[in-house]
Design a protein around this motif. Sequence first.
Motif, short mmCIF file in Angstrom:
data_model
loop_
_atom_site.label_atom_id
_atom_site.label_comp_id
_atom_site.label_asym_id
_atom_site.label_seq_id
_atom_site.Cartn_x
_atom_site.Cartn_y
_atom_site.Cartn_z
N GLY A 112 13.72 -0.01 -13.99
CA GLY A 112 14.78 1.00 -13.94
C GLY A 112 16.13 0.37 -13.68
N ARG A 113 16.22 -0.94 -13.78
CA ARG A 113 17.52 -1.57 -13.65
C ARG A 113 17.76 -2.41 -14.91
N SER A 114 19.00 -2.69 -15.18
CA SER A 114 19.27 -3.52 -16.35
C SER A 114 19.33 -4.97 -15.89
N PRO A 167 21.66 -7.90 -15.55
CA PRO A 167 23.12 -8.05 -15.62
C PRO A 167 23.58 -9.31 -16.35
N SER A 207 22.83 3.78 -18.71
CA SER A 207 22.35 3.01 -17.56
C SER A 207 21.48 1.83 -17.99
N LYS A 208 20.63 2.06 -18.98
CA LYS A 208 19.69 1.00 -19.36
C LYS A 208 20.32 0.01 -20.35
N PHE A 223 25.08 -0.78 -18.01
CA PHE A 223 24.62 -1.05 -16.65
C PHE A 223 24.62 0.25 -15.86
N PRO A 224 23.69 0.36 -14.89
CA PRO A 224 23.50 1.64 -14.20
C PRO A 224 24.73 2.09 -13.43
N ALA A 225 25.46 1.14 -12.82
CA ALA A 225 26.57 1.54 -11.97
C ALA A 225 27.70 2.19 -12.77
#
Lengths: 478, 478
Positions: B126-128, B130, B323-324, B327-329
């Motif tokens: 669930g995170r990319s 970076p 997000s995916k 980036f999520p932020a």
Amino acid sequence: MLQLRLDESTPLPLYRQLYNQLRTQILDGRLASGSRLPSTRTLAGQLGVARVTVKQAYEQLIAEGYVTSRPGAGTYVIESLPAPLPREEPFRPHLSPWGQRVARVGSRRRTGQRTLPADFIDFGFGRSFPHIFPYDVWRRLLARYLSTDDVMLSRYGSVAGFEPLRAAIASYLRRWRGVRCAPEQVVIVNGVQQALDILARLLLRRGDSVLVENPGYTDAYALFRVHGANLVPLPVDDHGFPVEAIPPELEARVAFVTPANQFPRGGAMPLARRLALLRWAQEQEALVLEDDYDGALRYAERPLAALQGLDQRGHVLYLGSFSKVLFPALRLGYVVLPQALLKPFIQAKGIVDRGAPTLTQAAVADFITEGHFDRHLRRLRRVYGRRRRILAGALQNELPCAVTFSAEPAGLHIMLNLPADYDEAKIVRDAATAGVGVYRGATYHLQPDPPPSILLGFSGLNEQQLREGVRRLASVLC
Amino acid sequence: MLQLRLDESTPLPLYRQLYNQLRTQILDGRLASGSRLPSTRTLAGQLGVARVTVKQAYEQLIAEGYVTSRPGAGTYVIESLPAPLPREEPFRPHLSPWGQRVARVGSRRRTGQRTLPADFIDFGFGRSFPHIFPYDVWRRLLARYLSTDDVMLSRYGSVAGFEPLRAAIASYLRRWRGVRCAPEQVVIVNGVQQALDILARLLLRRGDSVLVENPGYTDAYALFRVHGANLVPLPVDDHGFPVEAIPPELEARVAFVTPANQFPRGGAMPLARRLALLRWAQEQEALVLEDDYDGALRYAERPLAALQGLDQRGHVLYLGSFSKVLFPALRLGYVVLPQALLKPFIQAKGIVDRGAPTLTQAAVADFITEGHFDRHLRRLRRVYGRRRRILAGALQNELPCAVTFSAEPAGLHIMLNLPADYDEAKIVRDAATAGVGVYRGATYHLQPDPPPSILLGFSGLNEQQLREGVRRLASVLC
């Protein structure tokens, strides 16, 4: 023979066009189940395109299950496709009662910009004055967090907000606004409207009464209405919300007030009224939502301390935003919650929305802790205070004395109270014709036929524009 | 004699400390109504501070109405203050039924980071990833809009989103996802969760049935539950949502599906099921929410076209997010709405939240229109595709063959289906002890005792970490 038309002049790749057209023909039955597609060579020849184009289109159709390829035998539309869907009228879904209330309330948001003549003087308000903002500092702070390996860009942030920003805001609020709070009580939101949306849902049952100021911040009222609340407006005077006029028999769950500088009329709530409001909240077991939308923008002495700082029992929720003091497009606000509401609020926020962008939060946190915010506020107060004095002076000199306005040296606009026989809509139209943009007060009143008033924002205009704008307005009013 | 204690070592200015203490004593009655304060000279002498410090404190107290100054006679606590508020227990406001449901559902969001040993291999998902993101380009695009006179920072944006971004997304979706849409149908949101929150309110009445996948995206389900919906979960198989298993007598208003790559199990919904789902929606007058959370991340061929592109009548709402793929932020998502829902959705969004930050939207628009997004997506597909192949190969080689997973070359994680007698909680714990972080599948199931499964995100790990991580996991599973 297939009816296909490819167009090299559109940005859509040829293979994609071919895929789209074949897909449509399969779906609407023109290419029947089980029928054979031409070979890639034949179709490429017919269309005058490279064979790889046809191949790519076929591959996509195969991947998506429209056609199947039998080695040596060719490519066939698959057999088992359900019959094509009948083309009918567009579907009109039923809206929930909430959705129906939204449609009734509508939205009064300003969504665009008008094109105006070059010498038009626009007393627009609710916006900041961009030329004052220290963009160089801001750019530097953002760049600091744009390095490739920074974890801040790659993870979801905390639901309650970026910790250092919560701490920076708590410290700022203690210093400048007399708010009593620990960093954990500060929750970052995407603007005050989001905070109100969550609070209204957490606190209000359908039909609950909400005490509000009239005129007032009608964007918040629209929200309360959509949530099914019963608005109870009280007419404000030069000292804000008239606490003593609250009907004694009224059972209200919430009061929404702007004590620092009543919006949009202007005027600060004196201590006696503040204490009386807290006592009312205590007796009624009610909550007070303190919208401190521009409490930091006071030009005579230090800003007046927030109502929240007087509350010892957790009856006041403090709402703040950076839209007026940094810039609106930042989309960051915060709410200071009493302990009892902290967990429910954060849980609700976690369900309805994740946190605000971490990058922006980190940059704002540094902006505050490194002293730029205090410097910027001092500068805003100096510049805006001067503009307000110039505008107020010009209004006093040029306008008929029957036109009054709040003397409170605060905020980013002045609301003019017009004599009862003035037609505010006509004045706004005539002013526009005379080259000056002023805004209707009726927008912020809850009654159908309010006393006439107009609003003039001063933060975006220089001294000369302010004076000339008032002259033009005077030519309409006198 | 006043009890006052000033502390030079705190960041709060002395005058502010003095003001705070005097204010508290007035409010709690220690300084009685009408009593006289010492002269500034006397008090300054007693406290050993500059006279200007006392003067500033008095001025603030005067401005806020606590004391009054009678020229020549001194400074007095005002007479008319209401009696002090009794100190009581903190107030515990009642929550609305909505608030009570929120408290019951709670929030499962990951809000922080754990501290892990340096050689720990975390299959977080669930995170990319970076390191792939072109920060130099991004920084350049942001900087472009940070010039001092840019109107983009100083105004509220449009509620529906920044026009050029809506157009860029529409064009991207047509090219890559086969979505049929005009730019006006694309509305920018602060993430998919916000879109769902608005849609649930617009569409659902209390008790309405919502068809969902099981296992599935339980964050969305928490939202439906809080809105009072009745969840009807159907067990997914290797081809996603089992349309043929929808109970014929069921009257559902909404189905929530992930057709491109079922979350979290993996697997694409084949054409026949897609068409059957549309037919069901048509017959039931229902809406289908298509969550295309990672539809662009498919590694074998071009991404499969979205379900939305098959819909001719406006039964499908398409939900997407950056997000995916960025980036999520960033906190930007979008929803493609059928015409009939466009106005209600935008009105609702205007009431509950203003638009997303204009700066970020402008930078993302340029990122798309200038070709960076397409390049970035191709790169992501290459890099992530390779990682998935490595992980899938290692799993196949190292794990017992009773452990299965989807063969679909897509997404950012693999879900392992474990034999029924495995204890997934114990496996996760044991794996952590063996230095590898894997995640429980139970989180995404709706039944209390689901078949055991674990999730492994691969986007943040390199080849060596993937292989070593699987070895460690194998030592636990075998």
